[in-house]
Design a protein around this motif. Structure first.
Motif, PDB file in Angstrom:
ATOM      1  N   ILE A 196      22.916 -32.588  12.767  1.00  0.00           N
ATOM      2  CA  ILE A 196      21.537 -32.254  13.132  1.00  0.00           C
ATOM      3  C   ILE A 196      20.814 -33.538  13.521  1.00  0.00           C
ATOM      4  N   VAL A 197      20.265 -33.564  14.720  1.00  0.00           N
ATOM      5  CA  VAL A 197      19.637 -34.785  15.251  1.00  0.00           C
ATOM      6  C   VAL A 197      18.233 -34.463  15.748  1.00  0.00           C
ATOM      7  N   ASP A 198      17.420 -35.514  15.856  1.00  0.00           N
ATOM      8  CA  ASP A 198      16.066 -35.379  16.395  1.00  0.00           C
ATOM      9  C   ASP A 198      16.134 -35.276  17.909  1.00  0.00           C
ATOM     10  N   VAL A 199      15.452 -34.265  18.466  1.00  0.00           N
ATOM     11  CA  VAL A 199      15.442 -34.065  19.909  1.00  0.00           C
ATOM     12  C   VAL A 199      14.035 -33.709  20.355  1.00  0.00           C
ATOM     13  N   VAL A 200      13.844 -33.718  21.662  1.00  0.00           N
ATOM     14  CA  VAL A 200      12.579 -33.287  22.253  1.00  0.00           C
ATOM     15  C   VAL A 200      12.901 -32.485  23.501  1.00  0.00           C
ATOM     16  N   SER A 201      12.117 -31.437  23.742  1.00  0.00           N
ATOM     17  CA  SER A 201      12.345 -30.609  24.924  1.00  0.00           C
ATOM     18  C   SER A 201      11.647 -31.225  26.129  1.00  0.00           C
ATOM     19  N   LEU A 202      11.789 -30.573  27.270  1.00  0.00           N
ATOM     20  CA  LEU A 202      11.125 -31.039  28.488  1.00  0.00           C
ATOM     21  C   LEU A 202       9.646 -30.688  28.515  1.00  0.00           C
ATOM     22  N   GLY A 203       9.106 -30.222  27.401  1.00  0.00           N
ATOM     23  CA  GLY A 203       7.695 -29.863  27.327  1.00  0.00           C
ATOM     24  C   GLY A 203       7.480 -28.469  26.815  1.00  0.00           C
ATOM     25  N   GLN A 204       8.476 -27.611  26.969  1.00  0.00           N
ATOM     26  CA  GLN A 204       8.323 -26.230  26.520  1.00  0.00           C
ATOM     27  C   GLN A 204       8.616 -26.094  25.040  1.00  0.00           C
ATOM     28  N   TRP A 205       8.125 -25.010  24.449  1.00  0.00           N
ATOM     29  CA  TRP A 205       8.469 -24.676  23.061  1.00  0.00           C
ATOM     30  C   TRP A 205       9.769 -23.870  23.072  1.00  0.00           C
ATOM     31  N   ILE A 206      10.654 -24.234  22.154  1.00  0.00           N
ATOM     32  CA  ILE A 206      11.939 -23.545  22.048  1.00  0.00           C
ATOM     33  C   ILE A 206      12.109 -23.074  20.611  1.00  0.00           C
ATOM     34  N   GLU A 207      12.365 -21.802  20.455  1.00  0.00           N
ATOM     35  CA  GLU A 207      12.477 -21.208  19.121  1.00  0.00           C
ATOM     36  C   GLU A 207      13.826 -21.546  18.478  1.00  0.00           C
ATOM     37  N   PRO A 208      13.915 -21.418  17.127  1.00  0.00           N
ATOM     38  CA  PRO A 208      15.178 -21.696  16.436  1.00  0.00           C
ATOM     39  C   PRO A 208      16.318 -20.820  16.947  1.00  0.00           C
ATOM     40  N   LEU A 263      11.394 -26.337  18.577  1.00  0.00           N
ATOM     41  CA  LEU A 263      10.882 -27.537  19.248  1.00  0.00           C
ATOM     42  C   LEU A 263       9.454 -27.284  19.727  1.00  0.00           C
ATOM     43  N   ARG A 264       8.502 -28.186  19.304  1.00  0.00           N
ATOM     44  CA  ARG A 264       7.088 -27.983  19.649  1.00  0.00           C
ATOM     45  C   ARG A 264       6.412 -29.232  20.206  1.00  0.00           C
ATOM     46  N   PRO A 265       6.881 -29.959  21.155  1.00  0.00           N
ATOM     47  CA  PRO A 265       8.185 -29.858  21.820  1.00  0.00           C
ATOM     48  C   PRO A 265       9.266 -30.668  21.108  1.00  0.00           C
ATOM     49  N   ALA A 266       8.888 -31.392  20.017  1.00  0.00           N
ATOM     50  CA  ALA A 266       9.890 -32.169  19.291  1.00  0.00           C
ATOM     51  C   ALA A 266      10.403 -31.353  18.123  1.00  0.00           C
ATOM     52  N   GLY A 267      11.580 -31.703  17.641  1.00  0.00           N
ATOM     53  CA  GLY A 267      12.163 -31.005  16.504  1.00  0.00           C
ATOM     54  C   GLY A 267      13.595 -31.454  16.298  1.00  0.00           C
ATOM     55  N   ARG A 268      14.427 -30.529  15.817  1.00  0.00           N
ATOM     56  CA  ARG A 268      15.809 -30.878  15.536  1.00  0.00           C
ATOM     57  C   ARG A 268      16.749 -29.845  16.150  1.00  0.00           C
ATOM     58  N   ALA A 269      17.920 -30.329  16.497  1.00  0.00           N
ATOM     59  CA  ALA A 269      18.974 -29.450  17.032  1.00  0.00           C
ATOM     60  C   ALA A 269      20.314 -29.899  16.466  1.00  0.00           C
ATOM     61  N   GLU A 270      21.239 -28.957  16.449  1.00  0.00           N
ATOM     62  CA  GLU A 270      22.564 -29.221  15.884  1.00  0.00           C
ATOM     63  C   GLU A 270      23.599 -29.331  17.001  1.00  0.00           C
TER      64      GLU A 270
END
Length: 577
Positions: A542-554, A530-537
């Protein structure tokens, strides 16, 4: 420091290092101030001598027979880079044996400062010069043309209209007089040196100047004069009486010292005809310019040019490929395209792990946006500093501070300001503290820069939406992420193995919500980063998600914290919790 945050920080440090290296490279001094000028080009006061001397001495209306003619085209807006390019091409022409220089003009005008420099430079050349107006030569264009020994024009061409303006602002009498003073003095010098009638240039610069063709009753000599000279030379009046009792326009013309009549001229001339009534700034097409004596001939092409000049040959001296490329890359429309490449490339790069093709495209677009204007003299160091400060603020906001607040907004604004000004000439402009602003003739280009940047930003945000929604399904883009063939251990049914589990379904957020399968508090894992948007399962989907602003690795576990329509917000699951 290790883990996802360290990886993010390393990428940011690498990007900042590349930007700082670019800044140091572009800030390095060049041979001609901020211009990337060729150090071998001679100065305006010391041009290279021609390889062959003309048969006749140069002078007003005098050109050598059997000359080698070099045609140098000057087009578009006039600013300092035009002078640098002109110097280089004139130098090459002289070294190749040119004995006449033809300046082919097609320009709507430009900065007064640059036009004055070019005009003075042309008067120092050791060979005759001819201005060839191919389409238009307004404002700065006619000032450059007047500096040449002769003016010729093409069919369907026009010239004139040289009053200084500030778009959207009416200059006070003092401000207008200050702006006109160097322009009129340069025209006076050109008229004296090259045998032009000064009244024509007055009428191009000063509203209200009338132009009359008068003839000496004894010698038959004809002159073009303004209304004050006409009243003295034809009607026998005193200049002081004309200024004191005449119209406001006549008073302005006389008080500005724009007269040529002497006591010996009083009453010794007769009127032939009125050429210009003064109600507009004088503009002449090719026929009227020829009739007024400003143009010597109407020349349509190079064959006619060679015949008119009785030349041995005509050769063009074009800009180098690097000058053409740099000029193309600094056009407002190309800037808008580069903005799209920069923003979309950066967005895709933040959606995928590592540094890939998208990141390199974004970096190349950024280097072009910042570097090309420096090569043609359209940028100053403060433009780069403002942009880099804005970039640093934006990265700090994205990496170290949750959400998007004041720092991020300030960074975006500063980057926008830097990119707007970096493509607009500032030569001859006013200063605001340490910052030099574009002169009034460049304000239209400044507005164009703003429009194309905003259009590029709008196109990019539309691209963000479609990339976020269909990232895994777009050809080529879907190869940038891992297409997983199995679900995570947390999603497997009891007793099932990975090979027995069904493949993950690629569905969008609104489709999942429509089936009621997701709720706040559900736990899943990141699949693309997530950068901050991306996908999560979540539960095999698998759906489109966005974090609270932080980058989250796979592969990091995340929990849904908010659902707003098709916007799913997640946060990292705390292992301790």
């Amino acid at each position: 420091m290790t883990g996802p945050r360290a990886s993010q920080l390393h990428r940011v440090v690498l990007l900042l290092a590349l930007m700082m290296g670019l800044g140091v490279l572009l800030a390095a001094p060049t041979p001609s101030g901020s211009q990337a000028a060729d150090s071998a080009v001679p100065s305006a006061t010391q041009p290279s001598p021609p390889a062959t001397q003309p048969d006749q001495a140069a002078g007003p209306g005098i050109l050598p027979s059997g000359a080698n003619v070099a045609v140098i085209r000057v087009e578009g807006l006039i600013y300092d880079f035009v002078l640098e390019s002109l110097r280089r091409r004139v130098d090459r022409a002289l070294q190749a044996g040119a004995s006449v220089i033809v300046i082919e003009l097609d320009t709507p005008g430009g900065t007064v400062d640059s036009a004055l420099k070019i005009s003075k430079y042309l008067k120092t050349l050791p060979v005759p010069t001819v201005a060839w107006v191919r389409h238009e030569a307004y404002s700065a264009g006619i000032m450059i043309a007047a500096a040449c020994d002769q003016i010729i024009m093409a069919p369907a061409s026009a010239t004139g209209d040289c009053a200084p303006i500030v778009p959207g602002q009416d200059l006070s009498p003092t401000e207008r007089a200050k702006a006109l003073s160097p322009i009129l003095e340069e025209f006076r010098d050109s008229a004296t040196a090259n045998g032009y009638d000064y009244a024509l240039f007055q009428a191009m610069c000063v509203l209200g100047v009338e132009v009359y063709l008068v003839e000496n009753v004894h010698t038959g000599q004809q002159r073009l004069v303004n209304q004050v000279d006409y009243a003295v030379m034809v009607r026998g009046k005193e200049i002081a009486d004309v200024i004191g009792s005449g119209s406001t326009a006549a008073a302005q013309v006389g008080s500005a010292g724009l007269t040529i009549a002497t006591e010996a001229d009083r009453g010794r001339w007769r009127l032939v005809r009125q050429v210009h009534d003064g109600r507009t700034l004088l503009t002449l097409n090719q026929d009227r310019a020829l009739e007024a004596g400003l143009s010597q001939a109407t020349v349509a092409n190079e064959a006619e040019l060679q015949q008119f000049l009785n030349a041995n040959g005509v050769a063009r001296v074009d800009q180098s490929w690097s000058e053409d490329l740099a000029g193309f890359l600094t056009s407002p429309i190309v800037k808008g395209i580069l903005i799209v490449a920069l923003l979309l490339g950066a967005y895709i790069e933040f959606q995928t792990p590592g540094i890939g093709v998208a990141g390199l495209i974004a970096l190349l677009a950024l280097v072009t946006l910042l570097g090309a204007p420096f090569l043609v003299g359209l940028a100053e160091i403060w433009h780069l500093i403002v942009f880099l400060v804005g970039l640093a603020l934006l990265l700090i906001e994205l990496v170290f501070i949750p959400g998007f607040g004041l720092l991020g907004i300030s960074g975006v604004v500063l980057m926008f300001i830097g990119l707007v000004f970096i493509g607009v000439p500032t030569s001859g402009g006013s200063s605001f503290g340490p910052f030099r602003l574009p002169p009034p003739p460049m304000w239209n280009r400044l507005i164009q820069s703003i429009i194309y940047l905003m259009a590029g930003g709008l196109v990019s945000f539309i691209g963000f939406y479609f990339i976020t929604r269909y990232f895994g399904r777009v050809p080529l883009l879907n190869r940038l992420i891992l297409q997983e063939e199995q679900t995570s251990a947390m999603a497997l049914p009891s007793g099932a193995t990975a090979s027995e589990s069904p493949p993950a379904m690629h569905v969008s957020g609104d489709e999942v919500l429509g089936q009621g399968r997701l709720r706040v508090g559900d736990v899943g894992r990141v699949t693309t980063g997530l950068r901050p948007a991306g996908r999560a399962e979540f539960d095999g989907q698998i759906v489109d998600v966005v974090s609270l602003g932080q980058w989250i690795e796979p592969d990091q576990p995340v929990r849904i914290v908010e659902i707003h329509g098709n916007r799913i917000v997640v946060d990292v699951v705390n292992p301790a919790g």
